[in-house]
Motif scaffolding. Structure first.
Motif, PDB file in Angstrom:
ATOM      1  N   SER A 124       0.770  -1.208   0.105  1.00 44.01           N
ATOM      2  CA  SER A 124      -0.014  -0.108   0.048  1.00 44.01           C
ATOM      3  C   SER A 124       0.964   1.323   0.060  1.00 44.01           C
ATOM      4  CB  SER A 124      -0.990  -0.191   1.267  1.00 44.01           C
ATOM      5  OG  SER A 124      -0.292   0.270   2.480  1.00 44.01           O
ATOM      6  N   ALA A 125       0.190   2.354  -0.473  1.00 42.41           N
ATOM      7  CA  ALA A 125       0.874   3.643  -0.616  1.00 42.41           C
ATOM      8  C   ALA A 125      -0.303   4.645  -0.457  1.00 42.41           C
ATOM      9  CB  ALA A 125       1.926   3.804  -1.927  1.00 42.41           C
ATOM     10  N   THR A 126      -0.124   5.854  -0.107  1.00 44.04           N
ATOM     11  CA  THR A 126      -1.035   6.912  -0.042  1.00 44.04           C
ATOM     12  C   THR A 126      -0.440   8.171  -0.160  1.00 44.04           C
ATOM     13  OG1 THR A 126      -2.275   5.337   1.453  1.00 44.04           O
ATOM     14  CG2 THR A 126      -3.052   7.467   1.492  1.00 44.04           C
ATOM     15  N   PRO A 127      -0.990   8.947  -0.639  1.00 42.48           N
ATOM     16  CA  PRO A 127      -0.480  10.471  -0.748  1.00 42.48           C
ATOM     17  C   PRO A 127      -0.990  11.158   0.512  1.00 42.48           C
ATOM     18  CG  PRO A 127      -1.665  10.023  -3.118  1.00 42.48           C
ATOM     19  CD  PRO A 127      -1.942   8.786  -2.134  1.00 42.48           C
ATOM     20  N   SER A 236       4.878   3.633  -5.728  1.00 41.02           N
ATOM     21  CA  SER A 236       4.290   4.761  -5.847  1.00 41.02           C
ATOM     22  C   SER A 236       4.048   5.191  -7.037  1.00 41.02           C
ATOM     23  CB  SER A 236       5.133   5.740  -4.933  1.00 41.02           C
ATOM     24  OG  SER A 236       5.033   5.282  -3.612  1.00 41.02           O
ATOM     25  N   ALA A 237       4.825   5.354  -8.011  1.00 43.10           N
ATOM     26  CA  ALA A 237       5.040   5.756  -9.282  1.00 43.10           C
ATOM     27  C   ALA A 237       3.878   4.769 -10.074  1.00 43.10           C
ATOM     28  CB  ALA A 237       6.476   5.530  -9.944  1.00 43.10           C
ATOM     29  N   THR A 238       3.717   3.441  -9.902  1.00 43.40           N
ATOM     30  CA  THR A 238       2.734   2.738 -10.633  1.00 43.40           C
ATOM     31  C   THR A 238       1.324   3.257 -10.133  1.00 43.40           C
ATOM     32  OG1 THR A 238       4.339   0.996 -10.655  1.00 43.40           O
ATOM     33  CG2 THR A 238       1.795   0.385 -10.709  1.00 43.40           C
ATOM     34  N   ARG A 239       1.196   3.564  -8.879  1.00 43.38           N
ATOM     35  CA  ARG A 239      -0.321   3.869  -8.478  1.00 43.38           C
ATOM     36  C   ARG A 239      -0.539   5.306  -8.931  1.00 43.38           C
ATOM     37  NH1 ARG A 239      -2.834   1.238  -4.542  1.00 43.38           N
ATOM     38  NH2 ARG A 239      -1.640  -0.707  -3.628  1.00 43.38           N
ATOM     39  N   LEU A 240       0.558   6.168  -9.077  1.00 39.88           N
ATOM     40  CA  LEU A 240       0.220   7.389  -9.878  1.00 39.88           C
ATOM     41  C   LEU A 240      -0.238   7.283 -11.361  1.00 39.88           C
ATOM     42  CD1 LEU A 240       0.624  10.331  -9.126  1.00 39.88           C
ATOM     43  CD2 LEU A 240       3.017  10.326  -9.999  1.00 39.88           C
ATOM     44  N   GLN A 241      -0.095   6.206 -11.701  1.00 39.63           N
ATOM     45  CA  GLN A 241      -0.762   5.901 -13.308  1.00 39.63           C
ATOM     46  C   GLN A 241      -2.300   5.747 -13.251  1.00 39.63           C
ATOM     47  OE1 GLN A 241       1.644   6.839 -15.535  1.00 39.63           O
ATOM     48  NE2 GLN A 241       2.843   6.843 -13.491  1.00 39.63           N
ATOM     49  N   SER A 242      -3.024   5.685 -12.062  1.00 37.62           N
ATOM     50  CA  SER A 242      -4.464   5.355 -11.834  1.00 37.62           C
ATOM     51  C   SER A 242      -5.146   6.630 -12.126  1.00 37.62           C
ATOM     52  CB  SER A 242      -4.720   4.618 -10.720  1.00 37.62           C
ATOM     53  OG  SER A 242      -4.693   5.555  -9.587  1.00 37.62           O
ATOM     54  N   GLN A 278      -7.886  10.563   1.935  1.00 39.73           N
ATOM     55  CA  GLN A 278      -6.728   9.218   1.923  1.00 39.73           C
ATOM     56  C   GLN A 278      -7.422   7.845   1.690  1.00 39.73           C
ATOM     57  OE1 GLN A 278      -3.762   9.063   4.902  1.00 39.73           O
ATOM     58  NE2 GLN A 278      -3.647  11.353   4.888  1.00 39.73           N
ATOM     59  N   LYS A 279      -8.616   7.734   2.332  1.00 42.61           N
ATOM     60  CA  LYS A 279      -9.464   6.626   2.205  1.00 42.61           C
ATOM     61  C   LYS A 279     -10.059   6.234   0.830  1.00 42.61           C
ATOM     62  CE  LYS A 279     -10.944   6.403   7.009  1.00 42.61           C
ATOM     63  NZ  LYS A 279     -12.155   6.637   8.097  1.00 42.61           N
ATOM     64  N   ALA A 280     -10.099   7.367   0.035  1.00 42.58           N
ATOM     65  CA  ALA A 280     -10.789   7.458  -1.196  1.00 42.58           C
ATOM     66  C   ALA A 280      -9.408   7.002  -2.013  1.00 42.58           C
ATOM     67  CB  ALA A 280     -11.361   8.624  -1.570  1.00 42.58           C
ATOM     68  N   LEU A 281      -8.273   7.566  -2.062  1.00 45.17           N
ATOM     69  CA  LEU A 281      -7.307   7.157  -2.669  1.00 45.17           C
ATOM     70  C   LEU A 281      -6.783   5.821  -2.369  1.00 45.17           C
ATOM     71  CD1 LEU A 281      -5.485  10.635  -2.131  1.00 45.17           C
ATOM     72  CD2 LEU A 281      -6.651   9.935  -4.228  1.00 45.17           C
ATOM     73  N   ASN A 282      -7.104   5.350  -1.287  1.00 42.26           N
ATOM     74  CA  ASN A 282      -6.755   3.970  -1.013  1.00 42.26           C
ATOM     75  C   ASN A 282      -7.482   2.862  -1.692  1.00 42.26           C
ATOM     76  OD1 ASN A 282      -4.486   4.503   0.666  1.00 42.26           O
ATOM     77  ND2 ASN A 282      -5.872   4.545   2.477  1.00 42.26           N
ATOM     78  N   ARG A 283      -8.326   3.277  -2.607  1.00 42.88           N
ATOM     79  CA  ARG A 283      -9.279   2.357  -3.261  1.00 42.88           C
ATOM     80  C   ARG A 283      -8.639   2.312  -4.496  1.00 42.88           C
ATOM     81  NH1 ARG A 283     -13.709   4.889  -0.523  1.00 42.88           N
ATOM     82  NH2 ARG A 283     -13.976   6.328  -1.898  1.00 42.88           N
ATOM     83  N   ASN A 284      -7.365   2.993  -4.835  1.00 38.79           N
ATOM     84  CA  ASN A 284      -6.614   2.689  -6.143  1.00 38.79           C
ATOM     85  C   ASN A 284      -6.331   1.314  -6.418  1.00 38.79           C
ATOM     86  OD1 ASN A 284      -4.707   2.845  -7.986  1.00 38.79           O
ATOM     87  ND2 ASN A 284      -3.528   4.394  -7.221  1.00 38.79           N
ATOM     88  N   LYS A 286      -4.481   0.251  -8.930  1.00 38.90           N
ATOM     89  CA  LYS A 286      -3.494   0.307  -9.931  1.00 38.90           C
ATOM     90  C   LYS A 286      -2.213  -0.151  -9.121  1.00 38.90           C
ATOM     91  CE  LYS A 286      -1.193   1.035 -14.071  1.00 38.90           C
ATOM     92  NZ  LYS A 286      -1.487   0.246 -14.927  1.00 38.90           N
ATOM     93  N   SER A 287      -1.864  -1.161  -8.544  1.00 36.99           N
ATOM     94  CA  SER A 287      -0.975  -1.514  -7.614  1.00 36.99           C
ATOM     95  C   SER A 287       0.263  -2.330  -8.466  1.00 36.99           C
ATOM     96  CB  SER A 287      -1.482  -2.210  -6.308  1.00 36.99           C
ATOM     97  OG  SER A 287      -2.082  -3.458  -6.749  1.00 36.99           O
ATOM     98  N   GLN A 288      -0.094  -3.168  -9.574  1.00 37.83           N
ATOM     99  CA  GLN A 288       0.716  -4.039 -10.000  1.00 37.83           C
ATOM    100  C   GLN A 288       1.429  -3.190 -11.310  1.00 37.83           C
ATOM    101  OE1 GLN A 288       1.432  -7.439  -8.829  1.00 37.83           O
ATOM    102  NE2 GLN A 288       0.437  -6.245  -7.391  1.00 37.83           N
ATOM    103  N   THR A 289       2.919  -3.286 -11.292  1.00 42.94           N
ATOM    104  CA  THR A 289       3.692  -2.769 -12.173  1.00 42.94           C
ATOM    105  C   THR A 289       3.908  -3.824 -13.386  1.00 42.94           C
ATOM    106  OG1 THR A 289       4.984  -1.492 -10.544  1.00 42.94           O
ATOM    107  CG2 THR A 289       5.920  -2.068 -12.932  1.00 42.94           C
ATOM    108  N   ASN A 290       3.504  -3.413 -14.458  1.00 47.56           N
ATOM    109  CA  ASN A 290       3.674  -4.217 -15.796  1.00 47.56           C
ATOM    110  C   ASN A 290       4.885  -3.911 -16.578  1.00 47.56           C
ATOM    111  OD1 ASN A 290       3.348  -5.641 -18.140  1.00 47.56           O
ATOM    112  ND2 ASN A 290       0.987  -5.196 -18.124  1.00 47.56           N
TER     113      ASN A 290
END
Length: 399
Positions: A124-127, A236-242, A278-284, A286-290
């Motif tokens: 997990s990662a959260t802004p 973090s960078a991967t989740r940033l693509q969501s 943060q709770k809403a952002l945690n529903r991201n 996009k956690s797997q780097t392809n």
């Protein structure tokens, strides 16, 4: 700091902190690391790489395997440093998301995807805060770590240029923020992996968020300068693509674009992201780097650069033909000659522009080659076959 509680492992307590306290604790961690770094011994400084005296080399101690460092070792380190600069520096700060993933080590990607069975994966990662183009991300440490969290800093290097492109068109703005998050990024992480393996490369490659910067060569941890980022940065960078995270970044972009005052006005303080957000952002999800998809994107970029080089060669040939025709202007009238000279000036400007682009392509050829080889090596191919594959791809692009 005496007022910051510590865990049983002796680390600072970071669980359950507000964004303000989270940043305060990690500012202190950065201060502690800076003090510790000053006490380091047997480091390879830039000066030592250039001035390889025998006494200084002996002071470095022994390398892995029990042998003392040699002048040849330091010459190899210097070559690796120059290769890192050539690979990542293109005159602009930051590296793209595709380049970040394509050059990362497979083990770091596996840990970022939590695809390891030794407890070193993360989930997990959260802004937690954002100020203009700097995003602060709280990353939950792995089960095997003594820490509870790590702090990742991500700076959007194309922020100013893309800020000017924002409009009232929602769809266009979404495309802009996608471009921002996939574009050139600089970053930093407080973890030991980044500190001892990758911060030196980030400094040499001009994609480090400073302070701190690192100039001492990682002779023990990463002497071959392989990889780009730790698992916390990759995740973090991967989740940033969501879209979930991008919507929040876009919100800040629009606020900055509409504000009245200087861009660095102290009243434009850091935005701390609320618990609800943060709770809403945690529903991201996009956690797997392809890594395979990023490799394909990087390969496509390389082929496009080769095609662009061919096009520039063709255009330069056409300009030469026009230039020859203009030499006949001596027999023209004064008015015709003036007009011809204007055309000549315009053509020369285009020629200079194309010459600059050709030089940039030549400079980037080695970058593309190493990136291509690294990406294939990451998939299991040996370096010799990867280089042969690169040359085959280049020849194919010129047909």
């Amino acid at each position: 700091m005496a007022d910051i509680p510590r865990t049983s492992a002796g680390r600072y307590q970071t669980e359950g902190l507000s964004p303000q306290d989270f940043n305060r604790v990690f500012d202190q961690i950065q201060t502690d690391q800076r003090k510790k770094r000053r006490r380091a011994r047997s480091t390879i400084t830039p000066f030592l790489l250039k001035n390889k005296s025998l006494d200084d080399i002996i002071k470095l101690g022994r390398r892995k395997g029990g042998m003392y460092f040699t002048k040849d070792d330091l010459k190899g380190f210097e070559r690796n440093r120059n290769d890192a600069r050539n690979t990542f520096q293109n005159g602009e700060a930051g590296i793209t998301y595709a380049q970040l993933i394509s050059h990362s080590q497979q083990i770091d990607i596996k840990r970022a995807n939590n695809k390891v069975d030794n407890g070193l994966g993360i989930t997990s990662a959260t802004p937690v805060s954002i100020k203009h183009n700097l995003l602060i991300v709280q990353v939950k440490a792995s089960q095997a770590s003594h820490d509870q969290h790590h702090r990742v800093k991500i700076r959007f290097e194309q922020w100013d240029a893309l800020l000017d492109e924002l409009t009232n068109d929602k769809r266009k703005n979404q495309a802009i923020v996608r471009q921002l998050c996939a574009g050139r990024l600089s970053f930093d992480c407080d973890c030991g992996r980044h500190q001892y393996w990758y911060r030196y490369i980030a400094t040499a490659g001009n994609y480090a968020v400073a302070p701190p910067k690192e100039y001492a060569y990682p002779k023990e941890k990463n002497p071959n300068l392989k990889g780009v980022a730790c698992k916390h940065v990759i995740h973090s960078a991967t989740r940033l693509q969501s879209p979930a995270w991008q919507v929040r970044v876009l919100q800040t972009m629009l606020q900055v674009a509409k504000q009245v005052g200087y861009g660095d006005d102290r009243r434009n303080t850091t935005e701390h992201i609320s618990d609800k957000e943060q709770k809403a952002l945690n529903r991201n999800r996009k956690s797997q780097t392809n890594a395979a998809a990023m490799k394909r994107e990087w390969d496509l970029y390389q082929r496009r650069q080769v095609a662009l080089g061919k096009k520039l060669d063709d255009e330069n040939g056409g300009i030469d033909d026009l230039r020859k025709q203009l030499t006949k202007s001596k027999s023209l009238t004064a008015a015709q000659r003036k007009k011809a000279e204007a055309v000549q000036a315009k053509l020369q400007k285009e020629r200079d522009k194309n010459a600059l682009l050709k030089q940039q392509l030549a400079d980037q050829f080695q970058i593309r080659k190493q990136a291509f080889i690294d990406a294939l090596v990451m998939t299991g191919m040996n370096e010799k076959d990867a280089e042969a594959k690169f040359m085959q791809t280049v020849k194919g692009g010129r047909q």
